[in-house]
Enzyme design. Structure first.
Site, PDB file in Angstrom:
ATOM      1  N   SER A   1     -71.738 -63.135  38.039  1.00  0.00           N
ATOM      2  CA  SER A   1     -71.489 -61.705  38.211  1.00  0.00           C
ATOM      3  C   SER A   1     -70.696 -61.468  39.492  1.00  0.00           C
ATOM      4  CB  SER A   1     -72.843 -61.003  38.326  1.00  0.00           C
ATOM      5  OG  SER A   1     -72.693 -59.679  38.780  1.00  0.00           O
TER       6      SER A   1
ATOM      7  N   TYR B   1     -81.839 -60.122  42.104  1.00  0.00           N
ATOM      8  CA  TYR B   1     -80.972 -60.382  40.951  1.00  0.00           C
ATOM      9  C   TYR B   1     -79.713 -61.121  41.397  1.00  0.00           C
ATOM     10  CZ  TYR B   1     -77.462 -59.793  37.364  1.00  0.00           C
ATOM     11  OH  TYR B   1     -76.462 -60.052  36.459  1.00  0.00           O
TER      12      TYR B   1
ATOM     13  N   LYS C   1     -78.025 -65.153  40.695  1.00  0.00           N
ATOM     14  CA  LYS C   1     -76.678 -65.527  40.238  1.00  0.00           C
ATOM     15  C   LYS C   1     -76.035 -66.499  41.237  1.00  0.00           C
ATOM     16  CE  LYS C   1     -76.869 -63.348  36.407  1.00  0.00           C
ATOM     17  NZ  LYS C   1     -77.049 -64.126  35.173  1.00  0.00           N
TER      18      LYS C   1
HETATM   19  P1  NAD Z   1     -78.867 -58.204  27.928  1.00  0.00           P
HETATM   20  O1  NAD Z   1     -80.197 -57.910  28.541  1.00  0.00           O
HETATM   21  O2  NAD Z   1     -78.359 -57.289  26.885  1.00  0.00           O
HETATM   22  O3  NAD Z   1     -78.884 -59.675  27.318  1.00  0.00           O
HETATM   23  C1  NAD Z   1     -79.710 -60.704  27.812  1.00  0.00           C
HETATM   24  C2  NAD Z   1     -80.464 -61.284  26.633  1.00  0.00           C
HETATM   25  O4  NAD Z   1     -81.264 -62.378  27.091  1.00  0.00           O
HETATM   26  C3  NAD Z   1     -81.428 -60.284  25.984  1.00  0.00           C
HETATM   27  O5  NAD Z   1     -81.223 -60.283  24.576  1.00  0.00           O
HETATM   28  C4  NAD Z   1     -82.808 -60.824  26.331  1.00  0.00           C
HETATM   29  O6  NAD Z   1     -83.749 -60.553  25.314  1.00  0.00           O
HETATM   30  C5  NAD Z   1     -82.525 -62.304  26.467  1.00  0.00           C
HETATM   31  N1  NAD Z   1     -83.450 -63.044  27.339  1.00  0.00           N
HETATM   32  C6  NAD Z   1     -83.815 -62.754  28.609  1.00  0.00           C
HETATM   33  N2  NAD Z   1     -84.691 -63.669  29.055  1.00  0.00           N
HETATM   34  C7  NAD Z   1     -84.865 -64.563  28.047  1.00  0.00           C
HETATM   35  C8  NAD Z   1     -85.649 -65.736  27.908  1.00  0.00           C
HETATM   36  N3  NAD Z   1     -86.440 -66.174  28.879  1.00  0.00           N
HETATM   37  N4  NAD Z   1     -85.576 -66.430  26.737  1.00  0.00           N
HETATM   38  C9  NAD Z   1     -84.771 -65.990  25.728  1.00  0.00           C
HETATM   39  N5  NAD Z   1     -84.023 -64.892  25.806  1.00  0.00           N
HETATM   40  C10 NAD Z   1     -84.076 -64.178  26.957  1.00  0.00           C
HETATM   41  O7  NAD Z   1     -77.828 -58.350  29.125  1.00  0.00           O
HETATM   42  P2  NAD Z   1     -76.247 -58.492  29.114  1.00  0.00           P
HETATM   43  O8  NAD Z   1     -75.695 -57.305  29.781  1.00  0.00           O
HETATM   44  O9  NAD Z   1     -75.762 -58.885  27.799  1.00  0.00           O
HETATM   45  O10 NAD Z   1     -76.092 -59.691  30.137  1.00  0.00           O
HETATM   46  C11 NAD Z   1     -75.966 -61.032  29.719  1.00  0.00           C
HETATM   47  C12 NAD Z   1     -75.806 -61.926  30.937  1.00  0.00           C
HETATM   48  O11 NAD Z   1     -74.694 -61.500  31.697  1.00  0.00           O
HETATM   49  C13 NAD Z   1     -76.999 -61.905  31.894  1.00  0.00           C
HETATM   50  O12 NAD Z   1     -77.153 -63.201  32.422  1.00  0.00           O
HETATM   51  C14 NAD Z   1     -76.547 -60.940  32.973  1.00  0.00           C
HETATM   52  O13 NAD Z   1     -77.187 -61.200  34.194  1.00  0.00           O
HETATM   53  C15 NAD Z   1     -75.068 -61.258  33.040  1.00  0.00           C
HETATM   54  N6  NAD Z   1     -74.251 -60.160  33.586  1.00  0.00           N
HETATM   55  C16 NAD Z   1     -74.330 -58.916  33.021  1.00  0.00           C
HETATM   56  C17 NAD Z   1     -73.562 -57.876  33.557  1.00  0.00           C
HETATM   57  C18 NAD Z   1     -73.656 -56.487  32.998  1.00  0.00           C
HETATM   58  O14 NAD Z   1     -73.307 -55.539  33.708  1.00  0.00           O
HETATM   59  N7  NAD Z   1     -74.113 -56.281  31.766  1.00  0.00           N
HETATM   60  C19 NAD Z   1     -72.714 -58.129  34.620  1.00  0.00           C
HETATM   61  C20 NAD Z   1     -72.643 -59.415  35.148  1.00  0.00           C
HETATM   62  C21 NAD Z   1     -73.417 -60.427  34.622  1.00  0.00           C
HETATM   63  C1  WQD Z   2     -70.866 -48.134  38.628  1.00  0.00           C
HETATM   64  C2  WQD Z   2     -70.513 -46.946  39.526  1.00  0.00           C
HETATM   65  C3  WQD Z   2     -72.356 -46.175  40.851  1.00  0.00           C
HETATM   66  C4  WQD Z   2     -74.792 -44.781  37.466  1.00  0.00           C
HETATM   67  C5  WQD Z   2     -74.182 -53.200  38.364  1.00  0.00           C
HETATM   68  C6  WQD Z   2     -74.865 -54.340  39.061  1.00  0.00           C
HETATM   69  C7  WQD Z   2     -74.022 -55.566  38.999  1.00  0.00           C
HETATM   70  C8  WQD Z   2     -73.575 -55.873  37.571  1.00  0.00           C
HETATM   71  C9  WQD Z   2     -73.037 -54.679  36.864  1.00  0.00           C
HETATM   72  C10 WQD Z   2     -74.954 -57.520  36.550  1.00  0.00           C
HETATM   73  C11 WQD Z   2     -71.102 -47.051  40.926  1.00  0.00           C
HETATM   74  C12 WQD Z   2     -71.940 -45.111  39.858  1.00  0.00           C
HETATM   75  C13 WQD Z   2     -73.790 -45.324  38.255  1.00  0.00           C
HETATM   76  C14 WQD Z   2     -75.036 -43.376  37.522  1.00  0.00           C
HETATM   77  C15 WQD Z   2     -73.257 -43.160  39.128  1.00  0.00           C
HETATM   78  N1  WQD Z   2     -74.663 -56.321  36.752  1.00  0.00           N
HETATM   79  N2  WQD Z   2     -73.038 -44.530  39.070  1.00  0.00           N
HETATM   80  N3  WQD Z   2     -74.266 -42.626  38.354  1.00  0.00           N
HETATM   81  O1  WQD Z   2     -73.455 -50.935  40.379  1.00  0.00           O
HETATM   82  O2  WQD Z   2     -71.073 -51.660  39.924  1.00  0.00           O
HETATM   83  O3  WQD Z   2     -72.935 -52.964  39.003  1.00  0.00           O
HETATM   84  O4  WQD Z   2     -73.923 -53.575  37.007  1.00  0.00           O
HETATM   85  O5  WQD Z   2     -74.533 -58.501  37.100  1.00  0.00           O
HETATM   86  O6  WQD Z   2     -74.759 -56.605  39.541  1.00  0.00           O
HETATM   87  O7  WQD Z   2     -75.095 -53.993  40.409  1.00  0.00           O
HETATM   88  O8  WQD Z   2     -72.443 -50.759  38.037  1.00  0.00           O
HETATM   89  O9  WQD Z   2     -72.516 -49.103  36.248  1.00  0.00           O
HETATM   90  O10 WQD Z   2     -74.466 -49.237  37.856  1.00  0.00           O
HETATM   91  O11 WQD Z   2     -72.278 -48.342  38.642  1.00  0.00           O
HETATM   92  O12 WQD Z   2     -72.599 -42.458  39.875  1.00  0.00           O
HETATM   93  O13 WQD Z   2     -75.942 -42.848  36.861  1.00  0.00           O
HETATM   94  O14 WQD Z   2     -71.090 -45.771  38.944  1.00  0.00           O
HETATM   95  O15 WQD Z   2     -72.726 -45.602  42.071  1.00  0.00           O
HETATM   96  O16 WQD Z   2     -70.176 -46.479  41.800  1.00  0.00           O
HETATM   97  P1  WQD Z   2     -72.471 -51.523  39.467  1.00  0.00           P
HETATM   98  P2  WQD Z   2     -73.002 -49.341  37.619  1.00  0.00           P
END
Ligand code: NAD
Ligand code: WQD
Length: 338
Positions: free
Chosen positions: A125, A149, A153
């Protein structure tokens, strides 16, 4: 045919990646325990998929279950999505995050090792960059974490680097996602957050569809063009294609990589609200409220390395992200339980 094990397969990003991998000719086996997803995703994937949906319900922290899956399917590579992802929850429940995110990664790698599988794509991330000092963010920028969190990562990347140092047959791809948004163009799969959405676009979507009254904009006094936070939003379909490209690279090369998956463009909260209003034809009323603790002013990627190494770049723009999110939201106002 190359078999790929997808962990966290029923989740938001993995479900889109599942279709992209199948489309690219891979056999995909999904694993999930549904801790943050719905089994209904599998039915929807079944409608959209170009090949049968093969799935095992299991916890990636369970060594015996992972052994059985590796014995049964003998995957050549793993794409490891399974993790918890809510920053605020990780501050309140650090042990749950370390156990699931790091325990799950270590257990998955141990199962891989026992079964001679040494290629892994890891969901990292942009959070690993902490508070950026310069923009755009290149992969060699300083890293840090400000919450458990983010620490999982950073440590996950470290674990994979150490594995590669200990044994050069390991090939690892750490993909640093920026802000994934949008949904599959069919409107059949998309992001379905439980409870109040933590992230901006799903919250805006629920305001537009009438599930929530108003958006709270977290601060308008940042040093950005309109004072609201700026982020690099990337369409989940582009992100899914980035995983296909990374997997191809691992299969065709030796060595490992760490790359940003972003567009290289930043948009403010208010830019996104306006784009969503245009895409949906609905008003998104909002209030400016205090900054959210831990937020950075601005964050966007330098996507050049992924272009050079993987031949991948994001194609879909913010309007398309909003249109596809809206189609999903409108067709499924209550997510997969609609
Ligand atoms: P998500 O929660 O929709 O998907 C994660 C999936 O993993 C879920 O279906 C959950 O049930 C499953 N899971 C969690 N723990 C488990 C376990 N112990 N065994 C089996 N399954 C398990 O999240 P997402 O947004 O699709 O994110 C996927 C990956 O990408 C995660 O590693 C997250 O940290 C990373 N990521 C997400 C974002 C984002 O903003 N969505 C940003 C950067 C990184
Ligand atoms: C985006 C912008 C908020 C909600 C997060 C995690 C990051 C990654 C992605 C997993 C910011 C603003 C948000 C709201 C708002 N996840 N905001 N009102 O914070 O960039 O990233 O998700 O790895 O680790 O920190 O994403 O979508 O929460 O926010 O004003 O109700 O929207 O302040 O500027 P962020 P976000």
């Amino acid at each position: 045919m190359t078999t790929v094990l997808l962990t966290g397969a029923a989740g938001y990003i993995a479900s889109h990646t599942w279709l992209a991998l199948q489309q690219a000719g891979y056999r995909v086996v999904g694993v999930d325990n549904f801790v943050n997803s719905s089994p209904h995703v599998l039915e929807r994937l079944g409608e959209l998929a170009s090949a049968p949906i093969e799935f095992e319900r299991a916890d990636v922290c369970d060594p015996a279950a992972m052994d059985e899956i590796f014995e049964r399917y003998r995957p050549s590579a793993v794409v490891h999505f399974a993790a918890f992802k809510a920053v605020g929850e990780s501050v309140a429940q650090p042990l749950a995050y370390y156990r699931n995110n790091l325990g799950g990664l270590v257990n998955t790698c141990e199962a891989m090792k026992r079964h001679g599988c040494t290629r892994i794509v890891f969901s990292s991330s942009a959070t690993v960059y902490g508070a950026p000092e310069t923009l755009p963010l290149r992969e060699d920028a300083a890293t840090s974490s400000t919450n458990p969190y983010g620490a999982t990562k950073l440590m996950g990347e470290q674990i994979l680097r150490d594995l590669g140092i200990a044994d050069a047959t390991w090939q690892t791809a750490c993909l640093r996602y920026f802000n994934p948004v949008g949904a599959h163009e069919s409107g059949r799969i998309g992001e379905d957050p439980r409870g109040t959405p933590n992230n901006l676009m799903p919250y805006v979507a629920q305001v537009a569809v009438g599930r929530r009254a108003r958006l709270s904009v977290f601060g308008n006094d940042y040093a950005t063009p309109d004072g609201t936070g700026v982020r690099d939003y990337i369409h989940v379909t582009d992100l899914a294609e980035g995983h296909v490209a990374a997997l191809r690279w691992l299969l065709a090369n030796t060595g490992s990589l760490t790359v940003n998956l972003g567009t290289g463009r930043g948009y403010s909260v208010l830019d996104l609200v306006r784009a969503y209003e245009a895409a949906s034809g609905r008003n998104v009323p909002y209030d400016i409220v205090a900054r959210r603790p831990g937020d950075v002013a601005a964050c966007w990627a330098d996507p050049a390395l992924a272009r050079e190494m993987l031949g991948w770049e994001a194609k879909l723009d913010l309007d398309r992200m909003c249109q596809d999110s809206w189609r999903w939201q409108q067709l499924n106002p209550h997510g997969f339980s609609s």
